[in-house]
Design an enzyme around this catalytic site. Structure first.
Site, PDB file in Angstrom:
ATOM      1  N   GLY A  23      -1.946   0.585  -1.792  1.00  0.00           N
ATOM      2  CA  GLY A  23      -2.274   0.351  -3.184  1.00  0.00           C
ATOM      3  C   GLY A  23      -1.858  -0.995  -3.743  1.00  0.00           C
ATOM      4  N   GLY A  25      -3.060  -3.914  -2.766  1.00  0.00           N
ATOM      5  CA  GLY A  25      -4.182  -4.845  -2.773  1.00  0.00           C
ATOM      6  C   GLY A  25      -4.369  -5.623  -1.489  1.00  0.00           C
ATOM      7  CE  LYS A  26      -2.182  -2.596   3.494  1.00  0.00           C
ATOM      8  NZ  LYS A  26      -1.740  -1.645   2.468  1.00  0.00           N
ATOM      9  CB  THR A  27      -8.584  -3.921   1.461  1.00  0.00           C
ATOM     10  OG1 THR A  27      -7.986  -3.017   2.400  1.00  0.00           O
ATOM     11  CG2 THR A  27     -10.045  -4.106   1.829  1.00  0.00           C
ATOM     12  CB  SER A  28      -8.742  -6.598  -3.099  1.00  0.00           C
ATOM     13  OG  SER A  28      -7.368  -6.481  -3.394  1.00  0.00           O
ATOM     14  CG  ASP A  50      -5.603   0.426   5.175  1.00  0.00           C
ATOM     15  OD1 ASP A  50      -5.250   1.602   5.404  1.00  0.00           O
ATOM     16  OD2 ASP A  50      -5.356  -0.170   4.120  1.00  0.00           O
ATOM     17  CB  THR A 507      -5.434   2.173  -1.878  1.00  0.00           C
ATOM     18  OG1 THR A 507      -6.273   1.068  -1.517  1.00  0.00           O
ATOM     19  CG2 THR A 507      -4.511   2.490  -0.706  1.00  0.00           C
TER      20      THR A 507
END
Length: 586
Positions: A23, A25-28, A50, A507
């Site tokens: 949550g 913000g790794k992906t974004s 992930d 997430t």
């Protein structure tokens, strides 16, 4: 000193690993970085390992294991590895040869031992190690970005010589949390090369993604220390979601700003020595190229959101208290990822039940002083008791017990491997759960509220050990009678209510959904979902937070569509303690 995060081809290494708790913000941030580098004319590959990956949602196109070209971004490719699928193949590789040689109950237990988070992680590591060390593949790209890095625990296990010996196959203690790695001995060179590449500061940068709040920064500090110990020394800290301005006339906005600033001023000392960058708090979801491009440049962007108001009305925590309180006794479990507010909700439920006249015992893995602080001022203490379980102490005692038994058969190297194996999250969960079980066993004719409960995988593993430990020994050792009695109770909806806590974001909702599926495997059906910290349930007029409230609503509705009773809690401007917790029931 912090500065804006604006990565360029000149300032970043060929390999970038984004890591952090769910949550943050790794992906974004990984996707925005990939787009930014590709816009410089670089060839970029982004790879997600992930389990909660939403690459396809971010780029608005289907992305699978095959290399996929991102539409309208020349030079950018993506791969969406499925860790669960990789873990299933990993399990079959280990278990398959025994299907016709061992009883079904033993095979089933072996499969369950290989169903935990550690197995998923090593399976994912196997996948991206294959990419990382394939020179023909890596030479095509200027930069390869990985969404979700391996933990220090996994890397330490891979570095231990006994990970590649045959002691696990010969030992009566069975597999580790990663399975018998000796079965993957042919990949020793692959894994060694991958770990070497990770530790090469000229090739790899580890980007620790956090939020400007205490729990996320503490997790980033822990990960930084753990990964530095295994050679990943080139680290950056990226603090995502910093509110740079606020509406002084809006209580919600002002309080959020002040909380963030306090967390940043008091961040763990270890993080002070790491180069630090910040990204702004944005009100829009980071999906689509326009949003991703605006994000790193801090440009204005307004999300076109179809939602104008929440189309459903959901109750507060009071509905849960009234429903559960109609019983005479029972067990309440609050479950969810760190940072979603489980402790506050567990304390509120305990106070509510105690006010109804029930005898209530509340227990948690948080330090006792913190729980005492949360309950300060509550006027129901005569029938509300609390306790706290120290995970560190429980793990130490449990590890000592297991190693003492293993010392009779294993050599020094084998014990070192087993000791590292026992440092996994699975071990902590089992050790803490045993302590929980002892507390619940002591309670009779009362309610027991448990903050932070075990996953379905842990319950199934304990159940398998309970039923079949005479047929195949496992390093978890003997299961106490208290656990034996508790498992059937947890599976009874008449006796137990499981409450899954989440936030109105992508997430946390995805992870909570996986948690529910995990519990269902263990024959445990959640009774309630709680969506916590909702701006959409407040009266904020701040422009940024108002737009954020709109983006929350589809996640609230998605939870409600699960046809499980759902309660909603507004984002609270005040730190809640004692009787102040009762505001959550309104």
């Amino acid at each position: 000193m912090t500065k804006p995060f604006q990565p360029t081809a000149e300032t970043v290494t060929p390999f970038l690993f984004f890591t952090g708790k769910g949550g943050v913000g790794k992906t974004s941030t990984a996707c925005a970085t990939a787009v930014s580098l590709a816009e410089e004319g670089k060839r970029v590959l982004i790879v997600s390992t992930d389990p909660a990956s939403n690459l396809q949602d971010v780029f608005n196109q289907e992305i699978r294991y095959e290399t996929t070209k991102i539409t309208d971004v020349p030079g950018l490719d993506a791969i969406n590895l499925d860790p669960e699928e990789a873990a299933a193949a990993y399990r079959e590789k280990i278990v398959g040869p025994f299907r016709t040689k061992l009883p079904d109950v033993v095979v089933n237990q072996m499969e369950e031992q290989l169903s935990g988070a550690c197995t998923v992680e090593i399976a994912a590591f196997d996948e991206f190690a294959s990419i990382l060390t394939n020179k023909e593949r890596t030479s095509v790209y200027d930069h390869i970005i990985f969404d979700t890095a391996p933990t220090g625990h996994t890397l330490r296990l891979l570095q231990l010589p006994h990970a590649w010996s045959d002691f696990l196959e010969d030992s009566t203690h069975g597999a580790s949390c990663l399975g018998p790695l000796s079965g993957l001995a042919e990949k020793k060179e692959l894994y060694t090369n991958a770990v070497t590449a990770l530790a090469n500061s000229n090739q790899t940068t580890l980007i620790l993604v956090s939020r400007p709040d205490e729990s996320a920064l503490n997790e980033a500090s822990r990960a930084a220390i753990e990964l530095k110990e295994v050679g990943l020394t080139n680290q950056w800290l990226l603090i995502n979601g910093v509110l740079s301005q606020h509406d002084e006339n809006d209580t919600i906005s002002t309080t959020l700003y002040e909380r963030q600033q306090q967390a940043l001023n008091l961040k763990p000392e270890h993080l002070e020595s790491i180069e630090t960058f910040i990204l702004p708090y944005v009100p829009y979801e980071l999906t689509g190229l326009k949003a991703l491009k605006a994000f790193l440049k801090n440009d204005a962007y307004v999300q076109e959101d179809k939602h104008t108001e929440l189309t459903i009305q959901l109750p507060s925590l009071n509905a849960i208290i009234e429903k559960v309180g109609s019983k005479e006794k029972g067990v309440l479990l609050t479950m969810g990822k760190g940072g979603v507010g489980k402790t506050t909700i567990a304390a509120t439920l305990a106070i509510g039940l105690a006010e109804q006249g029930h005898s209530v015992h509340l227990t948690t893995t948080d330090p006792a002083a913190h729980l005492s602080y949360v309950l300060t001022g509550a006027n129901v203490r005569e029938n509300l008791t609390i306790s706290s379980i120290d995970p560190k102490r429980e793990v130490e005692a449990y590890t000592e017990e297991v190693l003492a038994k293993a010392g009779e058969t294993l050599d020094e190297g084998g014990l070192a491997y087993l000791k590292e194996d026992l440092s996994s999250p699975c071990t902590e969960e089992i050790a803490v759960f045993r302590a929980f079980a002892s507390i619940v066993e002591r309670a009779s004719d009362s309610f027991v509220v448990i903050d932070t409960a075990p996953t379905g995988h842990t319950l199934l593993l304990l159940d398998a050990a309970q039923s079949y430990h005479k047929e195949i020994e496992r390093s978890t050792g003997e299961v106490p009678e208290s656990v034996t009695k508790l498992l059937p109770r947890l599976r009874s909806k008449e006796e137990t209510d499981v409450i899954i806590v989440t936030l109105p974001e992508a997430t946390p909702v995805h992870e909570a959904s996986r948690l529910q599926a995990d519990l269902v495997r263990a024959n445990i059906e959640p009774s309630w979902w709680v969506v916590n910290q909702c701006f959409s349930a407040t009266t904020t007029t701040d422009p940024i937070l108002s737009q954020r409230a709109l983006s929350e609503q589809k996640w609230i509705e998605q939870v409600a569509e699960k046809n499980i009773p759902t309660a909603v809690i507004p984002w609270q401007p005040n730190l809640l303690t004692g009787d102040g917790l009762k505001v959550l029931t309104k």
